[in-house]
Design an enzyme around this catalytic site. Structure first.
Site, PDB file in Angstrom:
ATOM      1  N   SER A  50       0.707  -1.035   0.010  1.00 26.07           N
ATOM      2  CA  SER A  50      -0.045  -0.029  -0.089  1.00 26.07           C
ATOM      3  C   SER A  50       0.789   1.373   0.018  1.00 26.07           C
ATOM      4  O   SER A  50       1.987   1.223   0.675  1.00 26.07           O
ATOM      5  CB  SER A  50      -0.980   0.002   1.346  1.00 26.07           C
ATOM      6  N   LYS A  51       0.258   2.245  -0.676  1.00 21.82           N
ATOM      7  CA  LYS A  51       1.020   3.588  -0.862  1.00 21.82           C
ATOM      8  C   LYS A  51       1.379   4.191   0.603  1.00 21.82           C
ATOM      9  O   LYS A  51       2.335   4.651   1.079  1.00 21.82           O
ATOM     10  CB  LYS A  51       0.145   4.375  -1.279  1.00 21.82           C
TER      11      LYS A  51
END
Ligand code: GLU
Length: 478
Positions: free
Chosen positions: A246-247
């Site tokens: 995930s970012k």
């Protein structure tokens, strides 16, 4: 004809998992001579991000995954952006109402909230299902907000996934799913199924997080009497800590990786192997080779780990296999920044770098000794294997000086011939001459090339200057 699609939601971040999905969709279509379609799934207006669609185009382009139909190039099944297809979904939902397989629901937020527990879990109680036609017309005439829900039939829903096998879910676990929301837009699930059908998608390939929604999708296909596509759900990709990418957790996107200096080809090659094993024991594949070799039988169910070290190694492998001229052109900027000394043969330097760096930015460190000789310790001259000592290093450097000085044509071959003749004359080992020269020229325990290449690269004047400095250093140490 096989038709696959990449259906990203434009959330502004193309993580490696998204790109792998696109890659497999591309490979499966191309291997079968089929078509790869790009569709933008933007019905969730709250998640829109400025510039996200452009990022999708640029990523696919950089990765070489050219789509055959899509919003930017058109095609026979457009529009390919869901927000431009609003009318289509509404028409289809009304069709299902006509068939008695869906219904208007006028229940307000409060009532629905009362039906769910703290976690938001609970099924709709079908209060609006028995409403009469007249009552519905009245409500609609009064502009009462509504949603359209599908009637989930009794029984169970089974489907086959090419990776995860047979999956069966009792329909009792499923809610009467909303097809059209109160803002008139379709739900994500409804638009996704409607478009896959309308766009003639034969193989739905996506992340395994969609596995649990698939029974709902199948009930929609059934309700419309549409053929169900083949399903290929892909295993998760985890980061080094075993978490989903995930970012927010700082995992790199395709864009970040290219900015870090990874080659798009190497990234594509690496991610092809995240969840897929080729039949032969091999790791380096061009995109065209992947098209030939890809086979869904090699897909795995278990998650794979995104390993940046492995990708780094692969990047280096791509440089090693690159055409020298192409690498020279690509590295010229970095070379010019790394080597400012005039007269240096940058083409030769590029060739040395090509097999030695994993990133172009490493060229600066690799040739750091070129512009200015680093201060070094005389003990660098002592090398057990080369059988060098401070004493014989000094002797040999002193003997090499006049030989090199007298060379008129400063070229690798001539330098080589002259030094070899000297070595023969003195009866010393090659290393006893070449190691001291290499040390004097680079001031480092390792250099990107041997003594003779270093001489050629640095030029006559600089070579002689550095050897004299070496002689001085060794004399002082005596
Ligand atoms: N729009 C979905 C996503 O961005 C794709 C789901 C699918 O491929 O069916 O993850």
């Amino acid at each position: 004809m096989i038709r696959t699609r990449f259906a990203p939601s434009p959330t502004g971040y193309m993580h490696i998992g998204n790109l792998r999905t696109a890659l497999y969709e591309y490979l499966i279509a191309k291997k079968a001579g089929g078509r790869f379609i790009l569709r933008i799934e933007d019905t969730d207006q709250n998640r829109q991000v400025e510039g996200a669609v452009e990022m999708i185009y640029s990523t696919l382009q950089a990765a070489g995954l050219q789509h055959d139909e899509g919003p930017d190039i058109g095609g026979a099944y457009g529009p390919y952006i869901q927000s431009e297809r609003k009318e289509i979904y509404l028409r289809l939902a009304r069709e299902l109402i006509q068939k008695g397989k869906a219904y208007y629901c006028f229940c307000g937020k409060e009532r629905l909230e009362a039906l769910t527990d703290d976690r938001g879990i609970g099924k709709y109680d079908r209060r609006c299902l028995p409403l009469t036609k007249e009552r519905i017309q009245e409500n609609l005439a009064q502009n009462m907000p509504y949603v359209i829900r599908q009637i989930i039939p009794e029984g169970e829903t089974s489907f086959h996934d090419e990776v995860f096998g047979e999956i069966t879910v009792p329909n009792g676990e499923l809610d009467d799913q909303i097809l059209i929301k109160s803002d008139g837009l379709p739900t994500y699930n409804f638009a996704n199924v409607a478009d896959d059908h309308l766009m003639g998608i034969t193989h739905v390939i996506r992340g395994s997080e969609y596995l649990s929604s698939t029974p709902k999708y199948n009930l929609l296909y059934e309700a419309f009497g549409w053929p169900v596509p083949a399903y290929i759900h892909l295993p998760l990709i985890l980061n080094a800590n075993g978490e989903k990418l995930s970012k927010r957790k700082g995992d790199a996107s395709f864009e970040d990786l290219t900015a870090m200096g990874f080659l798009p080809e190497a990234i594509v090659n690496y991610i092809a192997l995240l969840g897929w094993s080729p039949a032969e024991n091999r790791e380096i594949f061009t995109l065209a080779e992947l098209v030939d070799c890809f086979d869904t039988a090699g897909l795995s169910k278990s998650p794979s780990i995104f390993d940046i070290q492995k990708l780094t190694w692969m990047n280096g492998e791509y440089f090693k296999r690159m055409d020298p001229e192409a690498f020279y052109a690509m590295s010229l900027k970095a070379l010019r920044e790394a080597v400012r000394t005039p007269g240096v043969d940058l083409r030769a330097a590029a060739e040395m770098a090509r097999t030695r760096v994993n990133f172009l930015h490493e060229i600066k460190t690799l040739f750091g000794f070129m512009d200015s000789l680093p201060a070094y310790d005389e003990r660098l001259y002592e090398h057990k294997k080369m059988k060098t000592s401070l004493g014989n290093s000094l002797d040999n450097l002193q003997k090499a000086l006049p030989v090199l000085e007298s060379l008129e044509i400063w070229q690798g071959e001539n330098i080589h011939a002259a030094l070899m003749a000297l070595i023969g004359e003195l009866g010393v080992k090659n290393g006893q001459m070449l190691w001291p020269i290499r040390t004097a020229l680079s001031g480092q325990p390792s250099s990107p090339c041997g003594a003779i290449e270093l001489c050629a690269l640095l030029g006559k004047g600089e070579t002689l200057r550095r050897i004299r400095l070496g002689v001085d250093l060794l004399e002082k140490a005596r």
